[in-house]
Design a protein around this motif. Structure first.
Motif, PDB file in Angstrom:
ATOM      1  N   GLY A 146       0.801  -1.214   0.000  1.00 23.75           N
ATOM      2  CA  GLY A 146       0.000   0.000   0.000  1.00 23.75           C
ATOM      3  C   GLY A 146       0.832   1.262   0.000  1.00 23.75           C
ATOM      4  O   GLY A 146       2.067   1.211  -0.003  1.00 23.75           O
ATOM      5  N   LYS A 147       0.104   2.389  -0.020  1.00 19.98           N
ATOM      6  CA  LYS A 147       0.817   3.668  -0.142  1.00 19.98           C
ATOM      7  C   LYS A 147       0.283   4.665   0.867  1.00 19.98           C
ATOM      8  O   LYS A 147      -0.882   4.646   1.250  1.00 19.98           O
ATOM      9  CB  LYS A 147       0.605   4.238  -1.548  1.00 19.98           C
ATOM     10  N   VAL A 148       1.163   5.542   1.319  1.00 19.11           N
ATOM     11  CA  VAL A 148       0.766   6.615   2.225  1.00 19.11           C
ATOM     12  C   VAL A 148       1.232   7.942   1.647  1.00 19.11           C
ATOM     13  O   VAL A 148       2.376   8.056   1.193  1.00 19.11           O
ATOM     14  CB  VAL A 148       1.412   6.438   3.614  1.00 19.11           C
ATOM     15  N   TYR A 149       0.340   8.904   1.641  1.00 19.28           N
ATOM     16  CA  TYR A 149       0.737  10.255   1.248  1.00 19.28           C
ATOM     17  C   TYR A 149       0.441  11.212   2.386  1.00 19.28           C
ATOM     18  O   TYR A 149      -0.656  11.211   2.936  1.00 19.28           O
ATOM     19  CB  TYR A 149      -0.046  10.730   0.012  1.00 19.28           C
ATOM     20  N   LEU A 150       1.434  12.029   2.718  1.00 17.24           N
ATOM     21  CA  LEU A 150       1.208  13.107   3.670  1.00 17.24           C
ATOM     22  C   LEU A 150       1.548  14.399   2.947  1.00 17.24           C
ATOM     23  O   LEU A 150       2.549  14.474   2.248  1.00 17.24           O
ATOM     24  CB  LEU A 150       2.106  12.974   4.899  1.00 17.24           C
ATOM     25  N   LYS A 151       0.687  15.398   3.124  1.00 18.00           N
ATOM     26  CA  LYS A 151       0.940  16.636   2.390  1.00 18.00           C
ATOM     27  C   LYS A 151       1.436  17.727   3.320  1.00 18.00           C
ATOM     28  O   LYS A 151       0.832  17.997   4.359  1.00 18.00           O
ATOM     29  CB  LYS A 151      -0.331  17.089   1.684  1.00 18.00           C
ATOM     30  N   ALA A 152       2.546  18.354   2.930  1.00 14.96           N
ATOM     31  CA  ALA A 152       3.082  19.468   3.711  1.00 14.96           C
ATOM     32  C   ALA A 152       2.696  20.784   3.057  1.00 14.96           C
ATOM     33  O   ALA A 152       2.905  20.980   1.868  1.00 14.96           O
ATOM     34  CB  ALA A 152       4.596  19.359   3.808  1.00 14.96           C
ATOM     35  N   LYS A 153       2.100  21.686   3.836  1.00 16.30           N
ATOM     36  CA  LYS A 153       1.791  23.022   3.310  1.00 16.30           C
ATOM     37  C   LYS A 153       2.991  23.932   3.490  1.00 16.30           C
ATOM     38  O   LYS A 153       3.345  24.717   2.652  1.00 16.30           O
ATOM     39  CB  LYS A 153       0.600  23.621   4.090  1.00 16.30           C
ATOM     40  N   ASN A 154       3.579  23.773   4.683  1.00 14.79           N
ATOM     41  CA  ASN A 154       4.654  24.662   5.070  1.00 14.79           C
ATOM     42  C   ASN A 154       5.897  23.832   5.363  1.00 14.79           C
ATOM     43  O   ASN A 154       5.940  23.104   6.335  1.00 14.79           O
ATOM     44  CB  ASN A 154       4.200  25.429   6.329  1.00 14.79           C
ATOM     45  N   THR A 155       6.888  23.950   4.489  1.00 12.09           N
ATOM     46  CA  THR A 155       8.043  23.062   4.639  1.00 12.09           C
ATOM     47  C   THR A 155       8.955  23.478   5.789  1.00 12.09           C
ATOM     48  O   THR A 155       9.882  22.766   6.139  1.00 12.09           O
ATOM     49  CB  THR A 155       8.869  23.008   3.340  1.00 12.09           C
ATOM     50  N   GLU A 156       8.712  24.647   6.377  1.00 11.13           N
ATOM     51  CA  GLU A 156       9.474  25.079   7.549  1.00 11.13           C
ATOM     52  C   GLU A 156       9.136  24.215   8.763  1.00 11.13           C
ATOM     53  O   GLU A 156       9.976  23.949   9.605  1.00 11.13           O
ATOM     54  CB  GLU A 156       9.140  26.540   7.902  1.00 11.13           C
ATOM     55  N   LYS A 157       7.876  23.832   8.839  1.00 14.03           N
ATOM     56  CA  LYS A 157       7.418  23.092  10.010  1.00 14.03           C
ATOM     57  C   LYS A 157       7.690  21.603   9.856  1.00 14.03           C
ATOM     58  O   LYS A 157       7.775  21.102   8.737  1.00 14.03           O
ATOM     59  CB  LYS A 157       5.902  23.276  10.164  1.00 14.03           C
ATOM     60  N   PRO A 158       7.813  20.899  10.973  1.00 10.03           N
ATOM     61  CA  PRO A 158       7.900  19.441  10.848  1.00 10.03           C
ATOM     62  C   PRO A 158       6.564  18.892  10.360  1.00 10.03           C
ATOM     63  O   PRO A 158       5.519  19.471  10.633  1.00 10.03           O
ATOM     64  CB  PRO A 158       8.193  18.984  12.275  1.00 10.03           C
ATOM     65  N   LEU A 159       6.641  17.795   9.638  1.00 11.85           N
ATOM     66  CA  LEU A 159       5.418  17.251   9.057  1.00 11.85           C
ATOM     67  C   LEU A 159       4.518  16.645  10.119  1.00 11.85           C
ATOM     68  O   LEU A 159       3.331  16.927  10.176  1.00 11.85           O
ATOM     69  CB  LEU A 159       5.791  16.204   8.004  1.00 11.85           C
ATOM     70  N   THR A 160       5.105  15.822  10.975  1.00 15.78           N
ATOM     71  CA  THR A 160       4.276  15.164  11.997  1.00 15.78           C
ATOM     72  C   THR A 160       4.925  15.281  13.372  1.00 15.78           C
ATOM     73  O   THR A 160       6.120  15.502  13.487  1.00 15.78           O
ATOM     74  CB  THR A 160       4.123  13.659  11.713  1.00 15.78           C
ATOM     75  N   ALA A 161       4.104  15.160  14.389  1.00 12.18           N
ATOM     76  CA  ALA A 161       4.606  14.963  15.745  1.00 12.18           C
ATOM     77  C   ALA A 161       3.710  13.916  16.380  1.00 12.18           C
ATOM     78  O   ALA A 161       2.511  13.880  16.133  1.00 12.18           O
ATOM     79  CB  ALA A 161       4.584  16.245  16.553  1.00 12.18           C
ATOM     80  N   VAL A 162       4.309  13.054  17.183  1.00 10.78           N
ATOM     81  CA  VAL A 162       3.567  11.928  17.745  1.00 10.78           C
ATOM     82  C   VAL A 162       3.456  12.050  19.265  1.00 10.78           C
ATOM     83  O   VAL A 162       4.430  12.375  19.932  1.00 10.78           O
ATOM     84  CB  VAL A 162       4.282  10.593  17.413  1.00 10.78           C
ATOM     85  N   VAL A 163       2.257  11.836  19.770  1.00 16.26           N
ATOM     86  CA  VAL A 163       2.092  11.611  21.209  1.00 16.26           C
ATOM     87  C   VAL A 163       1.993  10.102  21.369  1.00 16.26           C
ATOM     88  O   VAL A 163       1.016   9.495  20.940  1.00 16.26           O
ATOM     89  CB  VAL A 163       0.834  12.289  21.766  1.00 16.26           C
ATOM     90  N   PHE A 164       3.023   9.506  21.938  1.00 17.39           N
ATOM     91  CA  PHE A 164       3.073   8.049  21.979  1.00 17.39           C
ATOM     92  C   PHE A 164       2.173   7.482  23.065  1.00 17.39           C
ATOM     93  O   PHE A 164       1.913   8.119  24.087  1.00 17.39           O
ATOM     94  CB  PHE A 164       4.512   7.585  22.230  1.00 17.39           C
ATOM     95  N   GLN A 165       1.719   6.271  22.789  1.00 14.40           N
ATOM     96  CA  GLN A 165       0.957   5.542  23.792  1.00 14.40           C
ATOM     97  C   GLN A 165       1.945   5.111  24.876  1.00 14.40           C
ATOM     98  O   GLN A 165       2.974   4.516  24.601  1.00 14.40           O
ATOM     99  CB  GLN A 165       0.321   4.309  23.143  1.00 14.40           C
TER     100      GLN A 165
END
Ligand SMILES: Nc1ncnc2c1ncn2[C@@H]1O[C@H](COP(=O)(O)OP(=O)(O)OP(=O)(O)O)[C@@H](O)[C@H]1O
Ligand SMILES: [Mg+2]
Lengths: 277, 267
Positions: B66-85
């Motif tokens: 399968g495939k995943v796409y994440l779209k960045a609007k602002n390349t200055e910011k990090p794309l994701t941040a995770v709050v881990f379980q």
């Protein structure tokens, strides 16, 4: 039986009540300190009494008062200090010479599987060899000078630090690596913010074990071809059948061990402030 | 802010964990689209692959197919941040340094990142504890630091894995309210995993219900309640009750299925 039980119950109750207030907690801490101070004192007392009663052979076991009497001139003449400094210097140099590469190699082996795959078999095969068994070889290679003594200590320290450091890195909870990765940490950032601090408690455990081994090895190293040092003093006292001097040297070794571990504890508190803070 | 564009798209995602003895199909053919600025909640029985899906979105796990796409609007910011379980706060860093972590990795100057971190610590009610080490804090406090750390790094997409799972009821309510407030002001695309139907309805724009293992998408529901939301008035609205029932029906089926599956050791 009943009376004993009642007594037990009562003492438990008292503890519960006193456990409530901060003041009495401090009081009981002081009590524990006094207890641990008293036990060696008590042992010395028994020893002295047994010697006085001739229940033990003072020619073999000496007695606290005799040792103390022998200790004073050794201190005032500076002889004891001289040997102590020489041994302490060897221990320190050997310790550093073993610990620094131990930490560096241990971190690399923990972090990089290829390095681990390459070096682990070598470590696993050579680690179990008793360090005392290779002393003659060290003497042949490095001669009778200082190098051979420092090297003997270094090699003993090296393995303990290496293995503990590697285990420290490998035991870091993978979730912390995920955190670093998810925030996009590069290799160096990962190393400084996760791998090193995460492994520090184990590194210190290794350093402390290494310090114990260093004390053990200094005595052996100074047995052969030394002209000074606490270990040499012990072997010399053995030749002369000077039991008191031997005990004086043992006291110095205990003292050295205490100072070094106190020092390590101090550094640990500074470097690992999050542990039992 | 165009809310019609996609921020996340997953196509036919399948994840198979291979262990020495067996294979676990954690996700099977998951298709998912999250709109820009949307708050999406993931619900499903334990072990259905929610965390796995989130980790794939975060780039921490590689999908099998399968495939995943994440779209960045602002390349200055990090794309994701995770709050881990679970507990993922570094024990060797002070609370404030933990919250600063994402900013530090990105090279934000010390003064600036301290300011940002303090702001989020305050929002979480933890400013008093800034200079303590995490081992001195309770589990609930650590979880709040976890949330603050993710927010402080100011990502395009927030991925939260049961962030309030370890909290007591009162703190959970307060933090849900707080999260709503921060989030509604930020417009961040968010994927939020939870075990609580309440929580999903309170926070989410849409709710994805997953099947028991192997994790597939069972239903997607529009919550469609106006924002800014107020927790108490939402809970007493008839729409809430209706959606709650509907979701519970879906979940009940799946939880029972999961129990039978493990109970009999086969189908
Ligand atoms: N690294 C792994 N190796 C092998 N199996 C794994 C791994 N990670 C997850 N799994 C399996 O994949 C399945 C899904 O796990 P996952 O953690 O995504 O579930 P979850 O929905 O988040 O559960 P919970 O609600 O309890 O957190 C489980 O059966 C789990 O055992
Ligand atoms: Mg999970």
């Amino acid at each position: 039986m009943n009376a004993v039980e009642q007594k037990l119950n009562r003492s438990i109750k008292i503890e519960e009540i006193s456990g409530d207030s901060d003041k009495s907690q401090k009081g009981s801490a002081l009590f524990l300190k006094i207890l641990s101070f008293l036990s060696p004192l008590f042992l010395l007392l028994i020893w002295e009494v047994l010697a006085k009663l001739n229940a033990i052979d003072v020619r073999l076991f000496s007695s606290p008062s005799r040792i103390f009497a022998a200790l004073l001139p050794l201190i005032s003449s500076g002889e004891l200090l001289y040997h102590t400094l020489i041994s302490a210097g060897r221990i320190l140099l050997g310790f550093i010479a073993g610990a620094v590469p131990g930490v560096i190699l241990g971190l690399s082996m923990g972090l990089f599987p290829p390095v681990r795959a390459l070096l682990m078999p070598l470590v696993a095969v050579t680690f179990p060899i008793p360090k005392l068994a290779i002393m003659p070889l060290i003497l042949i290679i490095f001669g009778l000078g200082e190098t051979s003594k420092i090297f003997t200590i270094a090699i003993g320290v090296f393995y303990l630090v290496l293995i503990n450091t590697m285990a420290g890195v490998l035991n870091i909870d993978p979730i912390y690596m995920d955190v670093a990765r998810s925030f996009g940490a590069n290799r160096i950032q990962f190393y400084t913010t996760v791998a090193l601090p995460g492994a520090l408690p184990m590194i210190f455990a290794g350093l402390k074990l290494g310090m114990g081994t260093a004390l053990l090895l200094i005595v052996a190293a100074e047995l052969s071809a030394a002209r000074a040092g606490v270990g040499w003093m012990i072997w010399r006292a053995y030749d002369m059948f000077d039991i008191e001097k031997m005990f004086c040297a043992l006291i110095v070794l205990a003292f050295l061990g205490y100072i070094f571990s106190y020092f390590l504890d101090f550094i640990e508190k500074v470097v690992i402030p999050w542990k039992n803070s | 802010m165009n809310t019609n564009t996609e921020a996340i798209r997953a196509e036919n995602l399948t994840k198979i964990f291979k262990t020495r003895r067996s294979e676990v199909v954690a996700l099977e053919n998951v298709n998912l689209s999250v709109k820009d600025g949307e708050f999406l909640c993931l619900l499903g029985p334990s072990g259905c692959g929610k965390s796995t899906l989130l980790r794939i979105l975060a780039g921490l796990e590689k999908q099998t197919y399968g495939k995943v796409y994440l779209k960045a609007k602002n390349t200055e910011k990090p794309l994701t941040a995770v709050v881990f379980q679970g507990d993922s706060i570094f024990p060797w860093m002070k609370v404030i340094d933990n919250v600063e972590y994402g900013l530090r990795i990105r090279g934000v100057p010390a003064r600036e990142r301290r300011e940002i971190a303090l702001k989020y610590l305050k929002l979480m009610g933890l400013e008093k504890f800034a200079d303590l080490y995490p081992p001195q804090l309770s589990g609930g406090m650590k979880q709040r630091i976890n949330v603050a750390r993710a927010f402080a790094s100011d990502p395009e997409i927030l991925l939260m894995d049961e962030p309030f799972g370890a909290l007591d009821e009162q703190n959970r309510l307060i933090l849900q309210q707080e999260l709503l407030r921060i989030w509604e002001g930020s417009g961040k695309t968010t994927v939020f995993i939870t075990h609580s139907i309440d929580e999903a309805l309170l926070l989410g724009d849409r709710i994805v219900v997953m099947t028991a293992q192997p994790g597939r998408i069972k239903a997607i529901l529009d919550v469609g309640m106006e924002r800014p939301r107020d927790i108490l008035s939402i809970k007493s609205s008839p729409k809430f009750v209706k959606l709650y029932r509907e979701i519970w029906e879906y979940l009940r089926e799946e939880v029972l299925k999961a129990r039978n599956f493990t109970g009999s050791g086969g189908k």
